[in-house]
Design a protein around this motif. Sequence first.
Motif, mmCIF file in Angstrom:
data_model
loop_
_atom_site.group_PDB
_atom_site.id
_atom_site.type_symbol
_atom_site.label_atom_id
_atom_site.label_comp_id
_atom_site.label_asym_id
_atom_site.label_seq_id
_atom_site.Cartn_x
_atom_site.Cartn_y
_atom_site.Cartn_z
ATOM 1 N N LEU A 43 7.881 -23.171 8.242
ATOM 2 C CA LEU A 43 7.334 -22.337 7.183
ATOM 3 C C LEU A 43 8.498 -21.876 6.314
ATOM 4 O O LEU A 43 9.437 -21.269 6.821
ATOM 5 C CB LEU A 43 6.607 -21.125 7.772
ATOM 6 N N VAL A 44 8.441 -22.191 5.047
ATOM 7 C CA VAL A 44 9.479 -21.773 4.108
ATOM 8 C C VAL A 44 8.897 -20.590 3.337
ATOM 9 O O VAL A 44 8.001 -20.743 2.519
ATOM 10 C CB VAL A 44 9.876 -22.925 3.162
ATOM 11 N N ILE A 45 9.405 -19.385 3.657
ATOM 12 C CA ILE A 45 8.826 -18.132 3.184
ATOM 13 C C ILE A 45 9.658 -17.550 2.049
ATOM 14 O O ILE A 45 10.873 -17.376 2.186
ATOM 15 C CB ILE A 45 8.775 -17.093 4.334
ATOM 16 N N LYS A 46 8.995 -17.239 0.937
ATOM 17 C CA LYS A 46 9.643 -16.547 -0.184
ATOM 18 C C LYS A 46 9.033 -15.150 -0.262
ATOM 19 O O LYS A 46 7.850 -14.996 -0.552
ATOM 20 C CB LYS A 46 9.400 -17.288 -1.494
ATOM 21 N N ARG A 47 9.866 -14.145 0.020
ATOM 22 C CA ARG A 47 9.398 -12.758 -0.019
ATOM 23 C C ARG A 47 9.755 -12.143 -1.364
ATOM 24 O O ARG A 47 10.853 -12.308 -1.866
ATOM 25 C CB ARG A 47 10.026 -11.969 1.119
ATOM 26 N N ARG A 48 8.803 -11.422 -1.902
ATOM 27 C CA ARG A 48 8.960 -10.824 -3.231
ATOM 28 C C ARG A 48 9.909 -9.625 -3.172
ATOM 29 O O ARG A 48 9.940 -8.876 -2.221
ATOM 30 C CB ARG A 48 7.583 -10.389 -3.746
ATOM 31 N N ARG A 49 10.692 -9.474 -4.224
ATOM 32 C CA ARG A 49 11.631 -8.358 -4.368
ATOM 33 C C ARG A 49 11.000 -7.340 -5.320
ATOM 34 O O ARG A 49 10.696 -7.655 -6.464
ATOM 35 C CB ARG A 49 12.940 -8.874 -4.952
ATOM 36 N N TRP A 50 10.792 -6.112 -4.838
ATOM 37 C CA TRP A 50 10.231 -5.034 -5.651
ATOM 38 C C TRP A 50 11.305 -3.989 -5.894
ATOM 39 O O TRP A 50 12.087 -3.680 -5.004
ATOM 40 C CB TRP A 50 9.046 -4.380 -4.935
ATOM 41 N N ARG A 51 11.314 -3.423 -7.102
ATOM 42 C CA ARG A 51 12.316 -2.410 -7.428
ATOM 43 C C ARG A 51 11.639 -1.244 -8.135
ATOM 44 O O ARG A 51 10.823 -1.430 -9.039
ATOM 45 C CB ARG A 51 13.397 -3.014 -8.318
ATOM 46 N N ILE B 196 12.387 -2.338 -2.408
ATOM 47 C CA ILE B 196 11.550 -2.288 -1.210
ATOM 48 C C ILE B 196 11.064 -3.698 -0.924
ATOM 49 O O ILE B 196 11.015 -4.549 -1.811
ATOM 50 C CB ILE B 196 10.342 -1.336 -1.377
ATOM 51 N N LYS B 197 10.726 -3.943 0.328
ATOM 52 C CA LYS B 197 10.142 -5.234 0.703
ATOM 53 C C LYS B 197 9.214 -5.006 1.879
ATOM 54 O O LYS B 197 9.350 -4.025 2.623
ATOM 55 C CB LYS B 197 11.208 -6.266 1.047
ATOM 56 N N SER B 198 8.286 -5.907 2.040
ATOM 57 C CA SER B 198 7.338 -5.811 3.145
ATOM 58 C C SER B 198 8.011 -6.233 4.443
ATOM 59 O O SER B 198 8.916 -7.068 4.443
ATOM 60 C CB SER B 198 6.136 -6.719 2.899
ATOM 61 N N ASP B 199 7.539 -5.661 5.526
ATOM 62 C CA ASP B 199 8.037 -6.030 6.852
ATOM 63 C C ASP B 199 6.910 -6.741 7.583
ATOM 64 O O ASP B 199 6.000 -6.100 8.087
ATOM 65 C CB ASP B 199 8.478 -4.774 7.616
ATOM 66 N N TYR B 200 6.958 -8.048 7.580
ATOM 67 C CA TYR B 200 5.903 -8.817 8.229
ATOM 68 C C TYR B 200 6.273 -9.068 9.677
ATOM 69 O O TYR B 200 7.401 -9.405 9.995
ATOM 70 C CB TYR B 200 5.677 -10.132 7.479
ATOM 71 N N SER B 201 5.286 -8.935 10.541
ATOM 72 C CA SER B 201 5.545 -8.992 11.975
ATOM 73 C C SER B 201 5.313 -10.375 12.575
ATOM 74 O O SER B 201 5.292 -10.505 13.781
ATOM 75 C CB SER B 201 4.653 -7.975 12.690
ATOM 76 N N TYR C 260 6.897 0.612 -10.081
ATOM 77 C CA TYR C 260 7.645 -0.503 -9.496
ATOM 78 C C TYR C 260 7.459 -1.768 -10.312
ATOM 79 O O TYR C 260 6.447 -1.949 -10.979
ATOM 80 C CB TYR C 260 7.188 -0.754 -8.052
ATOM 81 N N GLU C 261 8.464 -2.642 -10.230
ATOM 82 C CA GLU C 261 8.382 -3.930 -10.896
ATOM 83 C C GLU C 261 8.838 -5.023 -9.942
ATOM 84 O O GLU C 261 9.703 -4.809 -9.100
ATOM 85 C CB GLU C 261 9.238 -3.934 -12.161
ATOM 86 N N LYS D 15 0.844 -1.199 0.000
ATOM 87 C CA LYS D 15 0.000 0.000 0.000
ATOM 88 C C LYS D 15 0.878 1.247 0.000
ATOM 89 O O LYS D 15 1.923 1.290 0.638
ATOM 90 C CB LYS D 15 -0.910 0.007 1.223
ATOM 91 N N GLY D 16 0.430 2.257 -0.732
ATOM 92 C CA GLY D 16 1.159 3.515 -0.781
ATOM 93 C C GLY D 16 2.158 3.619 -1.919
ATOM 94 O O GLY D 16 2.798 4.647 -2.098
ATOM 95 N N TYR D 17 2.333 2.548 -2.681
ATOM 96 C CA TYR D 17 3.261 2.558 -3.813
ATOM 97 C C TYR D 17 2.460 2.424 -5.110
ATOM 98 O O TYR D 17 1.514 1.643 -5.183
ATOM 99 C CB TYR D 17 4.273 1.411 -3.719
ATOM 100 N N ASN D 18 2.880 3.133 -6.129
ATOM 101 C CA ASN D 18 2.214 3.115 -7.424
ATOM 102 C C ASN D 18 2.774 1.968 -8.263
ATOM 103 O O ASN D 18 3.976 1.932 -8.548
ATOM 104 C CB ASN D 18 2.417 4.455 -8.137
#
Length: 126
Positions: free
Chosen positions: A77-85, A93-98, A54-55, A47-50
Amino acid sequence: MTNPLSIFLPDSLLNHFDLLHVTELGEVSSKNMIYHIELAEKNDLHKGYNRLNYESKGFYPEKTIQDFPIRGKTVYLVIKRRRWREKQSRIEIKSDYSFIAEGSKLTIELSDFLKDTGRDPRRYDK
């Protein structure tokens, strides 16, 4: 309809991640069966990014964290976080999950549970 697996996973995890695989494996060192639950971050920009600026550039290296056991079997849990540029500046940028406890490889819920179970008030409140 909600995914039945969501009752076993950290709150709202499946809102941000797609379930890829659930694999039951044998752990050689302990001779116990374990579950590997593989998840990939959804292709949704934060949220907050256009989205036009970004890709998605694939994923960061996967991260494995331990969660509560299911039916007596250890859960990873094997987590794959998406890379946004950002397209022009190339800033990532990347999400910060709590749901991951800081400085550990445990979910916050499991970390809090383990902290509470190791504390017998009669031992400390003298």
